[in-house]
Design a protein around this motif. Structure first.
Motif, PDB file in Angstrom:
ATOM      1  N   GLY A 135       0.793  -1.226   0.000  1.00  0.00           N
ATOM      2  CA  GLY A 135       0.000   0.000   0.000  1.00  0.00           C
ATOM      3  C   GLY A 135       0.821   1.269   0.000  1.00  0.00           C
ATOM      4  O   GLY A 135       0.320   2.327   0.398  1.00  0.00           O
ATOM      5  N   ASN A 136       2.061   1.201  -0.457  1.00  0.00           N
ATOM      6  CA  ASN A 136       2.919   2.387  -0.551  1.00  0.00           C
ATOM      7  C   ASN A 136       2.565   3.148  -1.830  1.00  0.00           C
ATOM      8  O   ASN A 136       3.264   3.096  -2.832  1.00  0.00           O
ATOM      9  CB  ASN A 136       4.384   1.953  -0.546  1.00  0.00           C
ATOM     10  CG  ASN A 136       5.352   3.122  -0.575  1.00  0.00           C
ATOM     11  OD1 ASN A 136       6.421   3.054  -1.160  1.00  0.00           O
ATOM     12  ND2 ASN A 136       4.994   4.234   0.060  1.00  0.00           N
ATOM     13  N   PHE A 137       1.421   3.885  -1.764  1.00  0.00           N
ATOM     14  CA  PHE A 137       0.876   4.549  -2.941  1.00  0.00           C
ATOM     15  C   PHE A 137       1.351   6.005  -3.022  1.00  0.00           C
ATOM     16  O   PHE A 137       1.978   6.537  -2.109  1.00  0.00           O
ATOM     17  CB  PHE A 137      -0.648   4.506  -2.923  1.00  0.00           C
ATOM     18  CG  PHE A 137      -1.213   3.109  -2.907  1.00  0.00           C
ATOM     19  CD1 PHE A 137      -0.708   2.126  -3.735  1.00  0.00           C
ATOM     20  CD2 PHE A 137      -2.257   2.769  -2.047  1.00  0.00           C
ATOM     21  CE1 PHE A 137      -1.215   0.835  -3.728  1.00  0.00           C
ATOM     22  CE2 PHE A 137      -2.776   1.487  -2.028  1.00  0.00           C
ATOM     23  CZ  PHE A 137      -2.258   0.525  -2.863  1.00  0.00           C
ATOM     24  N   THR A 138       1.011   6.630  -4.148  1.00  0.00           N
ATOM     25  CA  THR A 138       1.336   8.039  -4.370  1.00  0.00           C
ATOM     26  C   THR A 138       0.248   8.647  -5.243  1.00  0.00           C
ATOM     27  O   THR A 138      -0.637   7.939  -5.741  1.00  0.00           O
ATOM     28  CB  THR A 138       2.716   8.181  -5.035  1.00  0.00           C
ATOM     29  OG1 THR A 138       3.063   9.569  -5.097  1.00  0.00           O
ATOM     30  CG2 THR A 138       2.718   7.588  -6.439  1.00  0.00           C
ATOM     31  N   LEU A 139       0.295   9.960  -5.449  1.00  0.00           N
ATOM     32  CA  LEU A 139      -0.646  10.650  -6.331  1.00  0.00           C
ATOM     33  C   LEU A 139       0.085  11.126  -7.574  1.00  0.00           C
ATOM     34  O   LEU A 139       1.193  11.679  -7.487  1.00  0.00           O
ATOM     35  CB  LEU A 139      -1.276  11.853  -5.613  1.00  0.00           C
ATOM     36  CG  LEU A 139      -2.181  11.565  -4.412  1.00  0.00           C
ATOM     37  CD1 LEU A 139      -2.677  12.879  -3.802  1.00  0.00           C
ATOM     38  CD2 LEU A 139      -3.368  10.699  -4.819  1.00  0.00           C
ATOM     39  N   ASP A 140      -0.533  10.895  -8.746  1.00  0.00           N
ATOM     40  CA  ASP A 140       0.088  11.399  -9.972  1.00  0.00           C
ATOM     41  C   ASP A 140      -0.322  12.845 -10.204  1.00  0.00           C
ATOM     42  O   ASP A 140      -0.989  13.472  -9.366  1.00  0.00           O
ATOM     43  CB  ASP A 140      -0.264  10.501 -11.160  1.00  0.00           C
ATOM     44  CG  ASP A 140      -1.745  10.529 -11.512  1.00  0.00           C
ATOM     45  OD1 ASP A 140      -2.498  11.328 -10.901  1.00  0.00           O
ATOM     46  OD2 ASP A 140      -2.159   9.761 -12.394  1.00  0.00           O
ATOM     47  N   GLN A 141       0.031  13.417 -11.327  1.00  0.00           N
ATOM     48  CA  GLN A 141      -0.229  14.837 -11.594  1.00  0.00           C
ATOM     49  C   GLN A 141      -1.704  15.151 -11.717  1.00  0.00           C
ATOM     50  O   GLN A 141      -2.124  16.290 -11.469  1.00  0.00           O
ATOM     51  CB  GLN A 141       0.505  15.246 -12.875  1.00  0.00           C
ATOM     52  CG  GLN A 141       2.020  15.191 -12.765  1.00  0.00           C
ATOM     53  CD  GLN A 141       2.709  15.614 -14.043  1.00  0.00           C
ATOM     54  OE1 GLN A 141       2.068  15.770 -15.085  1.00  0.00           O
ATOM     55  NE2 GLN A 141       4.024  15.807 -13.982  1.00  0.00           N
TER      56      GLN A 141
END
Length: 277
Positions: A135-141
Motif C-alpha cells: 500500500g505504498n501509494f502516491t498521487l500522480d499529476q
C-alpha cells in the motif's frame, strides 16, 4: 553406483534452488507488503527392488517374482514455491497515501485447506487488473492514486480513485473523504484460495482465469480495516530464514561430498580394478 550420482546431484540442484528463494526472501525483508515464499520438496518415485530367481535355467526368461529386497529412492526435486499470505506487521508512516489492510476475520477454505486473503485491486494503463498488498501509494499529476510503478488503485465502482490533494481522509471501511465530500470507496478484493494467484514480481498478483476477484465489502464472513498512514511490512521472518538458509547450505555440502566419494570410487574402478596386468 550411477543411481547414487543422480540422487546426490538432484539433492544439490534442489538445495541450490532452495537457497535462491530463501535469498530472495531475505532481499525483500524490508519490501512493503512482500509475501515470503515457501518451497514444496518432493522425492522422485521409489523403485521396488526384487532379486532375480537364480534357479532358473540359463538362457531362458528370468523370473521377476523373486524375494523383495526393498525400496530405492531416486532423488528429490523442488515441486513449486508458494507465497505465504499471512498478515505482516503494520508500520506507521503518517503519509496519507500509505494504506494498509488489517485482516481481522478471514474465512478458511476447507476444500483448499488454506485461509483466504485480501488485496488492493490495481489497473495497469493497458487495462489489465492486478492485485497487491503493497500500500505504498502516491498521487500522480492528475490526482489519481497510483502505485510507484504506475498502476491505478481502483474503487468499488472499478474506476480509478481521484482526489484533489493529499489531504484526503480514508475511513476504516475504505470510504474516501476529500475536502468534506465522499470521493468513493476503496475496493478491497477477496480471494478464498490465494494459492491460485500467479505471482508476477514487484508485489503483484493476477488471477489464472483473468476474471476479477470479488470485493470483500458486504461479505458478512469477512472483517477488516483499512489503516491510513500505515504500510504493511514483509511477513518474512529473517531469523528463521537465515536458519533455513544455513541448513540448505549444509545439505548442499553433504550431497557434494557424497558425489565426490562416488567420483573417487568410479575413478578407482576404471583405473585400478579394470586395468589389465
Amino acid at each position: 553406483m550411477l543411481r547414487g550420482f543422480y540422487a546426490a546431484a538432484s539433492g544439490m540442484i534442489t538445495q541450490q534452488r532452495v537457497t535462491e528463494y530463501l535469498t530472495n526472501n531475505i532481499a525483500n525483508a524490508n519490501t512493503p507488503g512482500y509475501k515470503g515464499e515457501q518451497a514444496s520438496l518432493r522425492s522422485f518415485p521409489e523403485l521396488l527392488m526384487k532379486r532375480m530367481n537364480t534357479e532358473d535355467i540359463p538362457g531362458k526368461n528370468i523370473s521377476q517374482n523373486g524375494p523383495t529386497l526393498g525400496g530405492l529412492n531416486t532423488g528429490v526435486y523442488m515441486q513449486e514455491t508458494l507465497p505465504k499470505f499471512t498478515q505482516g506487521d503494520l508500520q506507521q508512516t503518517n503519509k496519507s497515501t500509505d494504506l494498509a489492510i488489517q485482516e481481522r476475520v478471514i474465512p478458511f477454505n476447507t476444500a483448499a485447506k488454506t485461509k483466504g486473503a485480501l488485496f488492493f485491486e490495481l489497473r495497469n494503463p493497458d487495462g489489465t487488473v492486478r492485485y497487491t498488498r503493497n500500500g505504498n501509494f502516491t498521487l500522480d499529476q492528475q490526482g489519481y492514486l497510483t502505485t510507484n510503478n504506475g498502476f491505478y488503485v481502483l474503487g468499488e465502482n472499478n474506476q480509478r480513485i481521484q482526489v484533489q490533494s493529499s489531504d484526503f481522509k480514508m475511513l476504516e471501511d475504505g470510504t474516501i473523504i476529500d475536502n468534506g465530500r465522499n470521493a468513493g470507496k476503496l475496493k478491497v478484493a477477496f480471494s478464498d484460495n490465494p494459492n491460485t494467484l500467479v505471482k508476477e514480481g514487484e508485489g503483484l498478483f493476477k488471477t489464472t482465469s483473468g476474471q476479477a476477484l470479488p470485493t470483500a465489502s458486504g461479505n458478512n464472513r469477512i472483517a477488516f480495516s483499512v489503516n491510513q498512514g500505515f504500510i504493511e511490512r514483509s511477513n518474512v521472518d529473517v531469523t528463521q530464514t537465515y536458519t533455513e538458509l544455513m541448513s540448505a547450505y549444509r545439505s548442499f555440502e553433504a550431497n557434494q561430498k557424497v558425489l565426490q566419494a562416488y567420483d573417487r570410487s568410479m575413478e578407482k574402478a576404471a583405473n585400478e580394478i579394470g586395468s589389465l596386468r
